[in-house]
Design a protein around this motif. Structure first.
Motif, PDB file in Angstrom:
ATOM      1  N   HIS A   1      27.194  35.438  38.959  1.00 41.59           N
ATOM      2  CA  HIS A   1      27.591  36.165  37.748  1.00 41.59           C
ATOM      3  C   HIS A   1      29.015  36.676  37.882  1.00 41.59           C
ATOM      4  CE1 HIS A   1      27.343  38.720  34.267  1.00 41.59           C
ATOM      5  NE2 HIS A   1      27.713  39.754  35.002  1.00 41.59           N
ATOM      6  N   ARG A   2      29.385  37.209  39.048  1.00 37.26           N
ATOM      7  CA  ARG A   2      30.733  37.721  39.237  1.00 37.26           C
ATOM      8  C   ARG A   2      31.777  36.600  39.211  1.00 37.26           C
ATOM      9  NH1 ARG A   2      30.768  39.959  44.456  1.00 37.26           N
ATOM     10  NH2 ARG A   2      28.533  39.812  44.668  1.00 37.26           N
TER      11      ARG A   2
ATOM     12  N   ASP B   1      23.895  37.460  41.625  1.00 40.13           N
ATOM     13  CA  ASP B   1      24.962  38.422  41.353  1.00 40.13           C
ATOM     14  C   ASP B   1      26.323  37.806  41.679  1.00 40.13           C
ATOM     15  OD1 ASP B   1      25.998  40.967  40.640  1.00 40.13           O
ATOM     16  OD2 ASP B   1      26.251  41.412  42.780  1.00 40.13           O
TER      17      ASP B   1
ATOM     18  N   SER C   1      32.553  35.894  35.538  1.00 39.57           N
ATOM     19  CA  SER C   1      32.878  37.027  34.673  1.00 39.57           C
ATOM     20  C   SER C   1      34.372  37.232  34.592  1.00 39.57           C
ATOM     21  CB  SER C   1      32.243  38.307  35.203  1.00 39.57           C
ATOM     22  OG  SER C   1      30.857  38.196  35.128  1.00 39.57           O
TER      23      SER C   1
END
Length: 50
Positions: A46-47, A43, A50
């Motif tokens: 991914h952040r 996570d 992004s």
């Protein structure tokens, strides 16, 4: 005592039967923690992108 049975086999069997569920529980907690850490790391990765 039956033939061929050691006098310490009863306590040894009891210790094994007590430690096996404990080992299974510890393994479950460690496996869950590693899975949670891997999900948190994915996570965070991914952040970051992004």
């Amino acid at each position: 005592m039956s033939f061929g049975q050691q006098p310490w086999s009863g306590p040894l069997l009891g210790a094994v039967l007590a430690l096996v569920p404990l080992g299974v529980g510890v393994h479950g907690v460690v496996a869950y923690g590693r899975r949670a850490d891997r999900a948190a790391a994915a996570d965070a990765e991914h952040r970051r992108w992004s």
